[in-house]
Design a protein around this motif. Sequence first.
Motif, mmCIF file in Angstrom:
data_model
loop_
_atom_site.group_PDB
_atom_site.id
_atom_site.type_symbol
_atom_site.label_atom_id
_atom_site.label_comp_id
_atom_site.label_asym_id
_atom_site.label_seq_id
_atom_site.Cartn_x
_atom_site.Cartn_y
_atom_site.Cartn_z
ATOM 1 N N ALA A 212 0.941 -1.269 -0.046
ATOM 2 C CA ALA A 212 0.046 0.021 -0.036
ATOM 3 C C ALA A 212 0.984 1.364 0.095
ATOM 4 C CB ALA A 212 -0.954 -0.041 1.000
ATOM 5 N N MET A 213 2.076 1.157 0.661
ATOM 6 C CA MET A 213 2.882 2.389 0.787
ATOM 7 C C MET A 213 3.659 2.814 -0.689
ATOM 8 S SD MET A 213 4.492 2.247 4.478
ATOM 9 C CE MET A 213 6.279 1.609 3.933
ATOM 10 N N VAL A 214 3.925 1.681 -1.044
ATOM 11 C CA VAL A 214 4.579 1.674 -2.697
ATOM 12 C C VAL A 214 3.515 2.285 -3.594
ATOM 13 C CG1 VAL A 214 5.528 0.333 -4.241
ATOM 14 C CG2 VAL A 214 6.364 -0.141 -2.040
ATOM 15 N N LEU A 215 2.208 1.640 -3.485
ATOM 16 C CA LEU A 215 1.096 2.179 -4.360
ATOM 17 C C LEU A 215 0.922 3.590 -4.175
ATOM 18 C CD1 LEU A 215 -1.275 1.587 -6.327
ATOM 19 C CD2 LEU A 215 -2.519 1.021 -4.346
ATOM 20 N N LEU B 196 1.364 6.635 -6.994
ATOM 21 C CA LEU B 196 0.347 7.492 -7.366
ATOM 22 C C LEU B 196 0.562 9.117 -7.073
ATOM 23 C CD1 LEU B 196 -2.734 5.571 -6.101
ATOM 24 C CD2 LEU B 196 -2.178 6.140 -8.477
ATOM 25 N N ALA B 197 1.536 9.248 -6.032
ATOM 26 C CA ALA B 197 2.042 10.605 -5.824
ATOM 27 C C ALA B 197 2.842 11.115 -6.936
ATOM 28 C CB ALA B 197 2.536 10.690 -4.571
ATOM 29 N N LEU B 198 3.737 10.248 -7.590
ATOM 30 C CA LEU B 198 4.512 10.532 -8.772
ATOM 31 C C LEU B 198 3.746 10.562 -10.052
ATOM 32 C CD1 LEU B 198 7.569 8.086 -8.103
ATOM 33 C CD2 LEU B 198 7.278 10.605 -7.749
ATOM 34 N N VAL B 199 2.605 9.886 -10.147
ATOM 35 C CA VAL B 199 2.102 9.903 -11.395
ATOM 36 C C VAL B 199 1.042 10.945 -11.610
ATOM 37 C CG1 VAL B 199 0.612 8.581 -12.920
ATOM 38 C CG2 VAL B 199 2.681 7.406 -11.977
ATOM 39 N N LEU B 200 0.199 11.044 -10.505
ATOM 40 C CA LEU B 200 -1.087 12.118 -10.470
ATOM 41 C C LEU B 200 -0.635 13.519 -10.433
ATOM 42 C CD1 LEU B 200 -3.490 10.095 -8.226
ATOM 43 C CD2 LEU B 200 -3.594 10.088 -10.514
#
Length: 58
Positions: A32-35, A39-43
């Motif tokens: 979950a932390m990796v996800l 997401l913080a990098l992509v969104l």
Amino acid sequence: MRPTILLADGAGRYVSSGAIQISVTNLIIIAAMVLVFVLALVLPFPGRRHHDSSGRDS
């Protein structure tokens, strides 16, 4: 005290691969932390988009 006793009864499940052994709960937390990191990098960051007259985003 009854819920604490119920939680302590289980031995837990572990996943092992070679020399690495990790509990399923910790594996889920790490995934979950990796996800969230990906997401913080992509969104895109809200409010960061600027529109100019040429129609391009900058």
